[in-house]
Design a protein around this motif. Structure first.
Motif, PDB file in Angstrom:
ATOM      1  N   LEU A 128     -44.313 -52.589 -14.212  1.00  0.00           N
ATOM      2  CA  LEU A 128     -43.711 -53.910 -14.247  1.00  0.00           C
ATOM      3  C   LEU A 128     -42.188 -53.821 -14.137  1.00  0.00           C
ATOM      4  CD1 LEU A 128     -44.218 -56.978 -14.810  1.00  0.00           C
ATOM      5  CD2 LEU A 128     -43.764 -56.446 -17.192  1.00  0.00           C
ATOM      6  N   GLU A 129     -41.632 -54.654 -13.282  1.00  0.00           N
ATOM      7  CA  GLU A 129     -40.179 -54.790 -13.237  1.00  0.00           C
ATOM      8  C   GLU A 129     -39.752 -55.411 -14.569  1.00  0.00           C
ATOM      9  OE1 GLU A 129     -36.818 -57.375 -10.853  1.00  0.00           O
ATOM     10  OE2 GLU A 129     -38.801 -57.143  -9.966  1.00  0.00           O
ATOM     11  N   PRO A 130     -38.748 -54.856 -15.249  1.00  0.00           N
ATOM     12  CA  PRO A 130     -38.392 -55.340 -16.594  1.00  0.00           C
ATOM     13  C   PRO A 130     -37.606 -56.652 -16.582  1.00  0.00           C
ATOM     14  CG  PRO A 130     -36.957 -53.542 -15.984  1.00  0.00           C
ATOM     15  CD  PRO A 130     -37.968 -53.681 -14.870  1.00  0.00           C
ATOM     16  N   THR A 131     -38.265 -57.722 -16.167  1.00  0.00           N
ATOM     17  CA  THR A 131     -37.644 -59.046 -16.169  1.00  0.00           C
ATOM     18  C   THR A 131     -38.606 -60.039 -16.811  1.00  0.00           C
ATOM     19  OG1 THR A 131     -38.546 -59.738 -14.033  1.00  0.00           O
ATOM     20  CG2 THR A 131     -36.428 -58.551 -13.986  1.00  0.00           C
ATOM     21  N   PRO A 132     -38.072 -61.101 -17.413  1.00  0.00           N
ATOM     22  CA  PRO A 132     -38.969 -62.123 -17.977  1.00  0.00           C
ATOM     23  C   PRO A 132     -39.902 -62.720 -16.936  1.00  0.00           C
ATOM     24  CG  PRO A 132     -36.730 -62.441 -18.766  1.00  0.00           C
ATOM     25  CD  PRO A 132     -36.666 -61.384 -17.693  1.00  0.00           C
ATOM     26  N   GLU A 133     -39.391 -62.946 -15.732  1.00  0.00           N
ATOM     27  CA  GLU A 133     -40.209 -63.544 -14.676  1.00  0.00           C
ATOM     28  C   GLU A 133     -41.394 -62.651 -14.311  1.00  0.00           C
ATOM     29  OE1 GLU A 133     -36.208 -65.060 -14.823  1.00  0.00           O
ATOM     30  OE2 GLU A 133     -36.842 -63.025 -14.356  1.00  0.00           O
ATOM     31  N   ALA A 134     -41.141 -61.357 -14.202  1.00  0.00           N
ATOM     32  CA  ALA A 134     -42.219 -60.425 -13.854  1.00  0.00           C
ATOM     33  C   ALA A 134     -43.268 -60.379 -14.961  1.00  0.00           C
ATOM     34  CB  ALA A 134     -41.655 -59.034 -13.589  1.00  0.00           C
ATOM     35  N   PHE A 135     -42.806 -60.374 -16.212  1.00  0.00           N
ATOM     36  CA  PHE A 135     -43.748 -60.361 -17.325  1.00  0.00           C
ATOM     37  C   PHE A 135     -44.591 -61.632 -17.341  1.00  0.00           C
ATOM     38  CE2 PHE A 135     -44.896 -61.631 -21.622  1.00  0.00           C
ATOM     39  CZ  PHE A 135     -45.761 -60.596 -21.947  1.00  0.00           C
ATOM     40  N   LEU A 136     -43.957 -62.788 -17.181  1.00  0.00           N
ATOM     41  CA  LEU A 136     -44.694 -64.048 -17.193  1.00  0.00           C
ATOM     42  C   LEU A 136     -45.699 -64.119 -16.048  1.00  0.00           C
ATOM     43  CD1 LEU A 136     -41.863 -66.537 -18.195  1.00  0.00           C
ATOM     44  CD2 LEU A 136     -43.792 -65.758 -19.600  1.00  0.00           C
ATOM     45  N   TYR A 137     -45.324 -63.594 -14.887  1.00  0.00           N
ATOM     46  CA  TYR A 137     -46.254 -63.563 -13.757  1.00  0.00           C
ATOM     47  C   TYR A 137     -47.470 -62.698 -14.107  1.00  0.00           C
ATOM     48  CZ  TYR A 137     -48.272 -62.658  -9.202  1.00  0.00           C
ATOM     49  OH  TYR A 137     -49.150 -62.550  -8.159  1.00  0.00           O
ATOM     50  N   LEU A 138     -47.227 -61.509 -14.658  1.00  0.00           N
ATOM     51  CA  LEU A 138     -48.315 -60.597 -15.009  1.00  0.00           C
ATOM     52  C   LEU A 138     -49.186 -61.182 -16.121  1.00  0.00           C
ATOM     53  CD1 LEU A 138     -49.552 -57.846 -14.371  1.00  0.00           C
ATOM     54  CD2 LEU A 138     -48.003 -56.850 -16.050  1.00  0.00           C
ATOM     55  N   LEU A 139     -48.569 -61.838 -17.099  1.00  0.00           N
ATOM     56  CA  LEU A 139     -49.321 -62.480 -18.165  1.00  0.00           C
ATOM     57  C   LEU A 139     -50.223 -63.574 -17.593  1.00  0.00           C
ATOM     58  CD1 LEU A 139     -49.991 -62.964 -21.143  1.00  0.00           C
ATOM     59  CD2 LEU A 139     -47.958 -64.443 -21.260  1.00  0.00           C
ATOM     60  N   GLY A 140     -49.667 -64.402 -16.719  1.00  0.00           N
ATOM     61  CA  GLY A 140     -50.466 -65.446 -16.079  1.00  0.00           C
ATOM     62  C   GLY A 140     -51.632 -64.872 -15.292  1.00  0.00           C
ATOM     63  N   ALA A 141     -51.377 -63.790 -14.578  1.00  0.00           N
ATOM     64  CA  ALA A 141     -52.448 -63.149 -13.806  1.00  0.00           C
ATOM     65  C   ALA A 141     -53.537 -62.607 -14.731  1.00  0.00           C
ATOM     66  CB  ALA A 141     -51.871 -62.028 -12.939  1.00  0.00           C
TER      67      ALA A 141
END
Length: 103
Positions: free
Chosen positions: A77-90
């Motif tokens: 994961l790229e260490p950004t809030p956006e990347a985390f939120l995308y992965l969480l949603g997925a």
């Protein structure tokens, strides 16, 4: 029938956990506490020590207690809030433009 199989699998996984009694007890007590004793539970250690197995056991406890849980593998994961939120949603099965925090 589905839940009985899941319960049996969880019991088998828990029996295979060696030396993690304290961690499992801490997690269970945090779930049952009206005021959780911590905001973040950080798991770390060398490769192969059983971190993922412990997290899967935590997930099984949540499933058994009917507590919503999402397992997010952030190895690449790229260490950004956006990347985390995308992965969480997925991991929650949400459409890419959804807000997983609002769910």
């Amino acid at each position: 029938m589905q839940s009985r199989i899941a319960e049996r699998l969880m019991r088998v996984r828990e029996r295979q956990m060696v030396g993690r009694t304290a961690e499992l007890a801490l997690f269970r007590s945090a779930l049952q506490s009206p005021e959780p004793p911590f905001l973040l539970l950080h798991i770390s250690g060398p490769d192969g020590i059983g971190k993922t197995t412990l997290l899967r056991a935590f997930q099984g406890i949540c499933d058994a207690e009917q507590i919503p849980v999402a397992f997010v593998d952030a190895h690449s994961l790229e260490p950004t809030p956006e990347a985390f939120l995308y992965l969480l949603g997925a991991s929650l099965g949400l459409p890419p433009d959804s807000d997983p925090v609002a769910v």
